[in-house]
Design a protein around this motif. Structure first.
Motif, PDB file in Angstrom:
ATOM      1  N   VAL A 191      71.690  53.228  48.399  1.00  0.00           N
ATOM      2  CA  VAL A 191      72.643  53.164  49.501  1.00  0.00           C
ATOM      3  C   VAL A 191      71.950  52.469  50.661  1.00  0.00           C
ATOM      4  O   VAL A 191      70.728  52.346  50.692  1.00  0.00           O
ATOM      5  N   PHE A 192      72.721  52.020  51.633  1.00  0.00           N
ATOM      6  CA  PHE A 192      72.169  51.182  52.690  1.00  0.00           C
ATOM      7  C   PHE A 192      71.007  51.846  53.420  1.00  0.00           C
ATOM      8  O   PHE A 192      69.970  51.228  53.661  1.00  0.00           O
ATOM      9  N   ARG A 193      71.150  53.111  53.776  1.00  0.00           N
ATOM     10  CA  ARG A 193      70.100  53.798  54.535  1.00  0.00           C
ATOM     11  C   ARG A 193      68.789  53.830  53.760  1.00  0.00           C
ATOM     12  O   ARG A 193      67.710  53.599  54.321  1.00  0.00           O
ATOM     13  N   GLU A 194      68.884  54.129  52.459  1.00  0.00           N
ATOM     14  CA  GLU A 194      67.675  54.177  51.641  1.00  0.00           C
ATOM     15  C   GLU A 194      67.074  52.786  51.465  1.00  0.00           C
ATOM     16  O   GLU A 194      65.846  52.625  51.461  1.00  0.00           O
ATOM     17  N   ALA A 195      67.923  51.794  51.307  1.00  0.00           N
ATOM     18  CA  ALA A 195      67.444  50.420  51.149  1.00  0.00           C
ATOM     19  C   ALA A 195      66.704  49.950  52.398  1.00  0.00           C
ATOM     20  O   ALA A 195      65.654  49.296  52.311  1.00  0.00           O
ATOM     21  N   VAL A 196      67.218  50.288  53.568  1.00  0.00           N
ATOM     22  CA  VAL A 196      66.564  49.895  54.826  1.00  0.00           C
ATOM     23  C   VAL A 196      65.206  50.581  54.951  1.00  0.00           C
ATOM     24  O   VAL A 196      64.223  49.960  55.388  1.00  0.00           O
ATOM     25  N   ASP A 197      65.139  51.864  54.566  1.00  0.00           N
ATOM     26  CA  ASP A 197      63.862  52.580  54.637  1.00  0.00           C
ATOM     27  C   ASP A 197      62.802  51.887  53.783  1.00  0.00           C
ATOM     28  O   ASP A 197      61.640  51.759  54.187  1.00  0.00           O
ATOM     29  N   ARG A 198      63.191  51.441  52.604  1.00  0.00           N
ATOM     30  CA  ARG A 198      62.247  50.742  51.727  1.00  0.00           C
ATOM     31  C   ARG A 198      61.936  49.347  52.273  1.00  0.00           C
ATOM     32  O   ARG A 198      60.807  48.874  52.171  1.00  0.00           O
ATOM     33  N   PHE A 199      62.939  48.721  52.838  1.00  0.00           N
ATOM     34  CA  PHE A 199      62.776  47.352  53.335  1.00  0.00           C
ATOM     35  C   PHE A 199      61.768  47.281  54.479  1.00  0.00           C
ATOM     36  O   PHE A 199      60.940  46.364  54.541  1.00  0.00           O
ATOM     37  N   GLN A 200      61.809  48.252  55.362  1.00  0.00           N
ATOM     38  CA  GLN A 200      60.919  48.193  56.514  1.00  0.00           C
ATOM     39  C   GLN A 200      59.468  48.508  56.154  1.00  0.00           C
ATOM     40  O   GLN A 200      58.568  48.288  56.954  1.00  0.00           O
ATOM     41  N   GLU A 201      59.250  48.991  54.936  1.00  0.00           N
ATOM     42  CA  GLU A 201      57.883  49.246  54.474  1.00  0.00           C
ATOM     43  C   GLU A 201      57.174  47.964  54.041  1.00  0.00           C
ATOM     44  O   GLU A 201      55.996  47.991  53.685  1.00  0.00           O
ATOM     45  N   LEU A 202      57.887  46.834  54.090  1.00  0.00           N
ATOM     46  CA  LEU A 202      57.311  45.561  53.641  1.00  0.00           C
ATOM     47  C   LEU A 202      56.573  44.830  54.757  1.00  0.00           C
ATOM     48  O   LEU A 202      56.285  43.645  54.622  1.00  0.00           O
TER      49      LEU A 202
END
Length: 264
Positions: A191-202
């Motif tokens: 879901v979007f919230r989880e995807a953003v959390d993973r995305f910002q770890e990059l």
């Protein structure tokens, strides 16, 4: 025992005249009657009402017009709503005309895969709710694919960005190889919230992107403007379904209110 009209005492041998001749109410189970006593005297077993008790309270309130029983049952369901599947809550809302948690339950239902909703439960949700759910899932899946394939535009680079072309190219690649993958993963779509959390770890894997450009774009992504449109659509659909399908019963008067009304 009950007295009827001006009759001060039941005739011997009739229902309600003695413990040997009780008034029998076929629709009232033993558990319902015990729950009624709990409601009337405000005395509950230490562990509180079970989910089955709550359903019996709702049935009791519908049959015997007990507003207090209804209020207690709805309050308990609302307090325990995250312990129950959203489709179970929606079915109860439809069966007992409850609007209080219909919208949040529908919002949670959208996160479920269609195949994960049991067949018998689909009938309880009624055609209108089920049809809206399936149509909305298809629309949201299409919206998700569009968002995944179109990265937020890098309109203006940071002043310290020395290679705008390389920064823009790597931003496109970073979005497609990470955020789009998170959203569209066939095995485990996020879901979007989880995807953003993973995305910002990059943060340490941004290639030739300027760190300041990355920070600006990350803030844009976290605002979730594109996905807010989806959230608004879900809420609007749920509100329309609730308004169309559920009519809350008129407020039932308490005994004290009835006595006050009759004395005027």
């Amino acid at each position: 025992m009950f007295a009827v009209g001006g009759q001060s005492r039941p005739i011997e041998g009739t229902d309600g005249s003695s413990d040997d001749h009780p008034i029998i109410i076929p629709e009232l189970s033993t558990n319902m009657f015990e729950l009624y006593l709990s409601v009337a005297y405000g005395s509950w077993k230490p562990e509180g009402p079970t989910h089955t008790d709550v359903i019996d309270l709702l049935r009791f309130s519908n049959k015997f017009m007990s507003q207090k029983a209804r209020n207690i049952a709805i309050h308990h369901l609302h307090e325990q709503r995250f312990r129950h599947k959203p489709y179970d809550l929606l079915a109860l809302c439809l069966e007992f005309s409850i609007t209080k948690f219909f919208v949040p339950a529908f919002q949670r239902l959208i996160e479920f895969c269609i195949r994960d909703i049991p067949g018998p439960m689909r009938k309880k949700l009624r055609f209108e709710v089920w049809n809206a759910f399936v149509d909305l899932k298809e629309l949201l899946d299409k919206h998700r694919r569009i968002v995944a394939c179109e990265e937020p535009p890098l309109i203006e680079h940071a002043a310290c960005c020395t290679d705008n072309t390389a920064c823009s190219i790597d931003w496109q690649q970073l979005w497609w190889n990470s955020m789009a993958h998170f959203l569209l993963d066939g095995r485990n779509p996020q879901v979007f919230r989880e995807a953003v959390d993973r995305f910002q770890e990059l943060g340490s894997e941004i290639g030739r992107m300027n760190p300041e450009c990355w920070k600006m774009l990350l803030q844009t992504v976290k605002k979730g403007t594109a996905f807010h449109l989806a959230y608004d659509l879900i809420e609007e659909t749920a509100q329309q379904l609730s308004a169309a399908l559920i009519t809350e019963p008129d407020q039932m008067l308490t005994r004290a209110e009835l006595d006050a009304f009759s004395s005027n």
